[in-house]
Structure formats: structure tokens, C-alpha cells
Design an enzyme around this catalytic site. Structure first.
Site, mmCIF file in Angstrom:
data_model
loop_
_atom_site.group_PDB
_atom_site.id
_atom_site.type_symbol
_atom_site.label_atom_id
_atom_site.label_comp_id
_atom_site.label_asym_id
_atom_site.label_seq_id
_atom_site.Cartn_x
_atom_site.Cartn_y
_atom_site.Cartn_z
ATOM 1 N N LYS A 176 0.681 -1.224 0.111
ATOM 2 C CA LYS A 176 -0.126 0.165 0.040
ATOM 3 C C LYS A 176 0.971 1.248 -0.026
ATOM 4 O O LYS A 176 1.793 1.319 0.993
ATOM 5 C CB LYS A 176 -0.986 0.000 1.401
ATOM 6 N N GLU B 279 -1.871 -0.533 -8.886
ATOM 7 C CA GLU B 279 -3.285 -0.227 -8.720
ATOM 8 C C GLU B 279 -3.918 1.060 -8.218
ATOM 9 O O GLU B 279 -3.148 1.787 -7.401
ATOM 10 C CB GLU B 279 -3.630 -1.240 -7.595
ATOM 11 N N ASP C 78 -0.313 -0.645 -4.434
ATOM 12 C CA ASP C 78 -1.634 -0.216 -4.460
ATOM 13 C C ASP C 78 -1.702 1.209 -4.015
ATOM 14 O O ASP C 78 -1.386 1.350 -2.820
ATOM 15 C CB ASP C 78 -2.692 -1.108 -3.839
ATOM 16 N N ASP D 17 -9.271 -0.385 -9.139
ATOM 17 C CA ASP D 17 -10.049 -1.096 -8.241
ATOM 18 C C ASP D 17 -11.341 -0.086 -7.704
ATOM 19 O O ASP D 17 -12.393 -0.258 -7.983
ATOM 20 C CB ASP D 17 -9.392 -1.130 -6.833
HETATM 21 MG MG LIG Z 1 -7.240 -1.734 -3.769
#
Ligand SMILES: [Mg+2]
Length: 376
Positions: free
Chosen positions: A168, A223, A197, A248
Site C-alpha cells: 500500500k 493499482e 496499490d 479497483d
Molecule cells: Mg485496492
């Protein structure tokens, strides 16, 4: 069979507070101590019980409270007295009665499919056409604000066979994110499959520059760098980089998936039953993507064992959700287990539960222990 002999006699919802074993930080928001959710129980006159779970995130989809009251006040009257096996007909009525609330709709659909599967002795994967895969490779998210703790966690799960890690990014500076990626790459085996992401954490004006520099770490995909509806910026980034771009937050519904195909704003799409409002719509997204040559990934929200079981049943039966999935939160992140037998992880892969319906049994005392409001 026009209708079955079963009728729904009860619909109850508990708003719950999941205790968490670790902090989580994302481009779109943080989770410190506990996570709200809701657990749904649908009873029938035949004695069969269906279970559902609402796994929302206020900054991403909706809230547990709104979904629980949405079910209790607006959707329960549609369900009581209805034939639980008429799943698609009931889901159409529910869609007409209440907009949004995709997590609540996903919970109702999984509970109805749980009852249907139990009625016929079939798993949900069998109801969907049978398993395409027996195990689903796990992708573990690196999202702890304490990065050293996360490296320890990554080493631990790697020792258990996990080989997919999703980092992340976008909540720190770009320089700090680059350092985190460097450290993770040097900690893990060279064959580790790393994904990145941003959870909408970047602004379009300099997103491309940052994302391009991340390509040096050879991520499998990058992402959702920009905000949900910044589809044009997503398309520009997708065209400009070599790494596949995953949508997403930009794709909740089949209609969003059509926009993704038309604008070609992603190469990979995260498919989650909590975004789409259930398994049927999630599989519509997978089908639209597949027709356009876009591959699916099995995303989750912060899901306990019931929602994870539903997602696993779906991913196991849907060929185009092929880049792994995240069904580990009930085992490694949530502080309370509501299943009598936890979902199994073997050699870094989720084992699709056997047995009819969702293939899991719920510990009602465990649900009560984390309940903060009950709607019957
Ligand atoms: Mg995501």
C-alpha cells in the site's frame, strides 16, 4: 420448479466491531483499532439458516450502520414470506427497493445462496458451475504504518508459502514509498510477486512521474493511483507505462466495467462482491473484462470468515479472476473468529471450503461477543 416449499421466516442483522491484530494504512484512509461490519442471518420455515456478512469501509463503499438499517427497514419486508431459492428474482426486487448499499445486497445474496446450497447439498461454487480452481493463491497486503512490523509479517507469511505481496503506497512521500519498496524487494525472495496499490492516493498532475519510477521494482501491476472517477487520468497512465494498471475503486459495477473497456483505463480489475453488490454482478464484471482481454483479481474489503467464504466460492468458480485473492483477513487480521472452523490456508493458498452453501458454520456466541447493535 416454479417455487419451493421453503419460506423466509426471519431476517436479523448484528452490527459488529471487529477487533484487529494490526494497524492498516492506505492512500484513502487509516484503520487503527477496530473495523465496523455486520452479520446477517436469514431463517426459513424448513429450519435452514443462511448467513451473510456486510464488510464496508466508510471511505470506500459505505457504512455498516447504513447497511444494517437498510436491510432491517427496507429489504426485510421483501424477504419475509418469500421463497429463498428465487435468488435472482429477490435480488431484482431488492435492487428496485434500495439504491447503493452494495455490501448489504452482497450479504443478502450470499445468505440466499447459502440456503439454496444447503437445500440441495451443493456448494455455492457448484451452483455457479463447479470449481475451476481448488486453491486460490493468497496476496497479502503490506499496509502497516510500522514498516518494520510489516517486514516481519511479510517474512512470516513468506515462510508459510505466501509469494504475492501488495504494498500500500500513496500515504507517505514518494521518496519514502521508494525506500519501502527497496527494503521489501531485498527482504523477499527474488521470485516474490510484488504489486503496488495507491488506493487513490496520488493527484493526476504528477501521478505518472511517480508511477513510472515505481516500475523499476518490476511490480506485476500498479493499482488505482488516482481518484475513483478520474477515469481519463487512469487511461493516460495505463497507456504511458509498461506495467499493467489495475482499477479497483474505479470499477464498482458492470456499467463501470463497460466504461473501463470503452476507455481502456485498466489492464486488470479488482473484483469484490462488496463493491458489486454480490456474486452475480461480480461475475458480470469478470465476464465483461474477459471479453475485452482484461484480467481479474480477487480483492476483498476487511472481511471476516463469512464474506471470505463467499468470495472464495466465487473466485474458485470464475476462471477470469486469475491473479490471486486476499482471503486472509479473517485468519491473520481480525482479532475474533466467527467460524467454528476457520478458513484454511495451506502453502500460501486459500483452501475453498467443502460442504453445502458457503461451506462454513457460524459460531453465534462469537458473533454476539462483537455485536454492538441487533436488528431483528
Ligand atoms: Mg485496492
Amino acid at each position: 420448479m416454479a417455487s419451493s416449499d421453503l419460506r423466509i421466516t426471519g431476517v436479523s442483522v448484528d452490527v459488529i466491531a471487529w477487533p484487529l491484530k494490526m494497524k492498516r494504512r492506505h492512500g484513502v484512509g487509516d484503520i487503527e483499532r477496530s473495523m465496523p461490519g455486520a452479520i446477517l442471518r436469514i431463517t426459513t420455515d424448513g429450519g435452514l439458516v443462511g448467513w451473510g456478512e456486510v464488510a464496508p469501509w466508510a471511505v470506500f463503499t459505505g457504512t455498516a450502520e447504513a447497511n444494517a438499517t437498510g436491510i432491517a427497514h427496507y429489504l426485510k419486508p421483501i424477504l419475509i414470506g418469500a421463497d429463498p431459492l428465487r435468488v435472482s428474482s429477490l435480488m431484482q426486487k431488492i435492487e428496485k427497493a434500495l439504491t447503493g448499499h452494495t455490501e448489504g445486497k452482497a450479504a443478502i445474496e450470499m445468505a440466499l445462496l447459502d440456503i439454496t446450497g444447503k437445500r440441495f447439498g451443493l456448494s455455492i461454487a457448484q451452483l455457479l458451475g463447479g470449481r475451476y480452481r481448488e486453491r486460490v493463491p493468497l496476496s497479502v497486503s503490506i499496509a502497516n504504518p510500522d514498516f518494520d512490523a510489516d517486514l516481519e509479517f511479510a517474512r512470516h507469511v513468506a515462510s508459510l508459502g505466501v509469494n504475492i505481496f501488495k504494498v500500500k503506497t500513496g500515504f507517505l512521500t514518494h521518496a519514502e514509498d521508494m525506500k519501502r519498496l527497496e527494503r521489501l524487494r531485498s527482504t523477499l525472495a527474488p521470485t516474490a510477486d510484488i504489486r503496488i496499490d495507491y488506493n487513490q492516493g496520488l493527484d493526476p498532475w504528477n501521478a505518472l512521474q511517480q508511477v513510472r519510477e515505481m516500475e523499476v521494482f518490476k511490480p506485476t501491476f500498479i493499482e488505482q493511483p488516482v481518484k475513483r472517477h478520474q477515469w481519463e487520468a487512469m487511461a493516460e497512465i495505463a497507456r504511458a507505462i509498461d506495467t499493467p494498471l489495475m482499477a479497483d475503486e474505479s470499477v464498482f459495477s458492470p456499467a463501470d466495467a463497460i466504461a473501463m473497456v470503452r476507455q481502456r483505463f485498466a489492464d486488470v480489475v479488482a473484483i469484490k462482491i462488496m463493491k458489486s453488490g454480490g456474486i452475480a454482478r461480480a461475475r458480470e464484471i469478470a465476464a465483461i473484462a474477459e471479453a475485452a482481454g482484461i484480467i481479474g483479481y480477487g480483492g476483498t474489503m476487511f472481511e471476516g470468515g463469512i464474506a471470505s467464504a463467499a468470495g472464495l466460492q466465487m473466485v474458485s468458480a470464475t476462471p477470469n479472476i486469475a491473479l490471486g485473492a486476499e482471503f486472509y483477513t479473517s485468519t491473520w487480521v481480525m482479532g475474533v473468529e466467527v467460524l467454528t472452523k476457520p478458513l484454511q490456508i495451506e502453502n500460501g493458498q486459500s483452501v475453498v471450503p467443502d460442504g453445502p452453501g458457503l461451506g462454513v458454520e457460524v459460531d453465534e456466541d462469537a458473533v454476539k461477543s462483537i455485536s454492538v447493535a441487533h436488528y431483528a
